[in-house]
Design a protein around this motif. Structure first.
Motif: not given
Ligand SMILES: Nc1ncnc2c1ncn2[C@@H]1O[C@H](COP(=O)(O)OP(=O)(O)O)[C@@H](O)[C@H]1O
Ligand SMILES: [Mg+2]
Lengths: 285, 274
Positions: A19-25, A38-44, A46-51, A221-225
């Motif tokens: 069930f491995e799942m990479a949430a932040l890269n 502000g941290i913004i991003g669509h659902t999934g 990795g925002k919640s994982t990050l905080v 899972s990445r920082v886009a900007m």
């Protein structure tokens, strides 16, 4: 200057299982002092994982989180002291209320910190006033409050620990506009009166535009900007590619511009728009 | 943690996975009975072979099967030892005599037989009922099999629905527990240090919100079901109608042949009989 530094952080859920799942890269950025980020991003994304890494609820699979320049995992036994310094309001925090009265629930954090009775009472009062809970609300059972009030009580519970960094995961999700405003105003009041750094996670561009100075955009899972508010919102096409878009009001200004109206395009809040528009039509009134 | 939801279910696309759950339940019971019928070396050998064949056919990695056997290894060794020391056979079978300890060949046979029986039974039932069948399929199969009991007013459908709902919400509740624990940890709750009573007390901030939301969710689910006109099992049709195919009949045929073979071997094969 930098309050929290995230250095090449990656995170994998259920590593080593099917069930491995990479949430932040390989995520890197900084959270500045005295600033609402502000941290913004669509659902999934990795925002919640990050905080949850900021206060040590999750430990990075690789990379480091620095608080005031020191790795928070330097001494894993003392991770609970980090949790008092970085206060995290999780998503839908109203489901964590458990005490008999709102007052007692807000006091849960400060009590765990081992503060004196007077200090606790003082902090409860103060954080309740930030989020606009009245004296009579404090005496009620948390289960008798409305949804928005519950959310505010939960946020006050974290504020009462007076963290140096206040992190809120989607604090306005599922609330009506009035409820939203009360909460954001409360957060702003907290930031101003304590000088803490604040991090707000959201997927609403409009809220971000109104309250945040710095913005970090997450995608897959990445920082886009990352950058100042205007630096981010002037890249509207890229944002749309990620599936986020720009604030409604910015979009409106842009459309007006295309129609030949002479108006600035870096307008991100309704207030600014109002000013610009009344300047434009000032003579005609 | 989410894997708990599927119990031991091992996703794959083997023939065994595709069998009708009703058939698997029947065969599973039959297999247990057959393992109890075994009496001599040959029938136990057949049982062992059948267990190996089951593992191959269901494509479950041996490593995983061994894990489930590991769980009962202690009980097995214990029964084996009891058998070796406590079985009494005829005088000529005595192979070791020391003080009050008498060990007979019969005891050794019994110990091995029982170990083989327990292992095969575990392998058989776990392959038929847990590795290749999801809990939901299993309840579905049970409901259909127990359907005749409705005529004597046993609420079979309601029980099955309760079980399905419980199974459905296990992962949700686990996830929720994790979230609430994280939220309270963020407020300085400590679940790992301190005395037992202190740690038990630390669970209150987790249990209360958990119960509150479980009741809330149950209420919402009941309302949602009522809104969609759920009124129990009467006249209710199914979305996934269980259908038996040639595969299922073949499986039933095999298990029948297997049972017959064991009975025959018990009657005609020579050697030590339990
Ligand atoms: N406890 C968990 N176990 C496994 N995967 C998870 C868990 N929590 C989140 N994920 C996965 O990690 C990814 C990022 O999730 P999350 O950080 O919650 O994103 P966001 O908050 O931006 O919506 C998602 O694909 C999600 O499915
Ligand atoms: Mg989230």
């Amino acid at each position: 200057m930098s309050k929290i530094t995230v250095e090449n952080v990656s995170y994998v859920y259920s590593g080593g299982t099917p069930f491995e799942m990479a949430a932040l890269n390989d995520v890197s950025f900084e959270i500045k002092e005295n600033c609402i980020t502000g941290i913004i991003g669509h659902t999934g994304s990795g925002k919640s994982t990050l905080v949850q890494m900021f206060n040590g609820l999750l430990r990075p699979s690789s990379g480091r989180i620095l608080l005031d320049g020191r790795d928070i995992w330097e001494n894993p036994k003392e991770i609970s002291s980090i949790r008092y310094r970085v206060g995290l309001v999780m998503q839908y925090p109203e489901y964590q209320l458990f005490e008999e009265t709102v007052e007692a629930d807000i006091a849960f954090g400060p009590k765990n910190m081992g503060l004196s009775e007077d200090e606790i009472a003082e902090r409860v009062r103060e954080s309740a006033s930030f989020v606009g809970l009245s004296e009579s609300d404090l005496k009620k059972s948390p289960f008798d409050l409305s949804g928005g009030q519950k959310r505010r009580a939960a946020i006050a519970g974290i504020m009462a620990m007076r963290p140096e960094v206040l992190v809120l995961d989607e604090p306005s999700a599922g609330l009506d506009p009035a409820g939203k405003n009360t909460i954001f105003d409360g957060i702003k009041k907290y930031a101003e009166s304590t000088g803490s750094a604040v991090v707000i996670v959201s997927h609403s561009m409009d809220d971000m535009a109104k309250y945040c100075e710095d913005i970090i955009v997450m995608s897959h899972s990445r920082v886009a900007m990352k950058g100042k508010r205007n630096e981010i919102f002037c890249r509207g096409d890229e944002l749309e590619e990620i599936g986020l878009g720009v604030p409604q009001i910015t979009l409106l200004m842009r459309l007006l511009c295309e129609q030949g109206v002479n108006i600035s395009q870096d307008i991100y809040t309704v207030d600014d728009a109002e000013k610009a528009l009344s300047e434009l039509f000032g003579g005609a009134r | 943690m989410k894997s708990v939801a599927f119990g031991q279910y091992y996703p794959s696309n083997s023939v065994m996975h595709r069998l009708d759950p009703r058939v698997k339940i029947v065969i599973g019971i039959f297999y247990i009975v057959a393992s109890f019928l075994c009496k001599n070396v040959l029938s136990f050998a057949l049982l062992t072979v059948s267990a190996l064949v089951l593992i191959l056919v269901s494509k479950i990695p041996v490593k995983i099967v061994l894990k489930s056997i590991k769980a009962i290894i202690f009980i097995m060794i214990f029964t084996a030892i009891l058998n070796i020391f406590w079985t009494k056979g005829p005088e000529e079978n005595l192979i070791l005599h020391w003080n009050f300890i008498n060990i007979y060949v019969d005891g050794i046979y019994n110990a091995v037989f029982i170990a083989v029986r327990i292992i095969s039974m575990i392998i058989g039932t776990s392959i038929f009922l847990t590795y290749t069948t999801t809990p939901i399929e299993l309840t579905d199969g049970l409901e259909r099999l127990l359907y005749p009991l409705t005529f004597i007013k046993v609420p079979v459908h309601e029980f099955a629905m309760m079980m399905t709902i419980a199974l459905r919400f296990i992962p949700t509740i686990i996830e929720e527990t994790e979230k609430i624990m994280s939220a309270q940890k963020a407020r300085g709750a400590d679940f790992t240090n301190g005395s037992l009573s202190k740690r038990a007390k630390a669970l209150i901030p987790v249990l209360i919100p958990l119960f509150v939301s479980a009741f809330r969710r149950a209420g919402e689910l009941a309302t949602a079901m009522t809104c969609r006109c759920y009124r129990g099992g009467n006249g209710r049709t199914r979305l996934k109608v269980l259908k038996t195919t040639y595969r299922d009949y073949l499986a039933l045929f095999f298990i029948a042949v297997f049972g017959a073979a064991i009975v025959l071997l018990n009657i005609y094969a020579p050697g030590y009989t339990m």
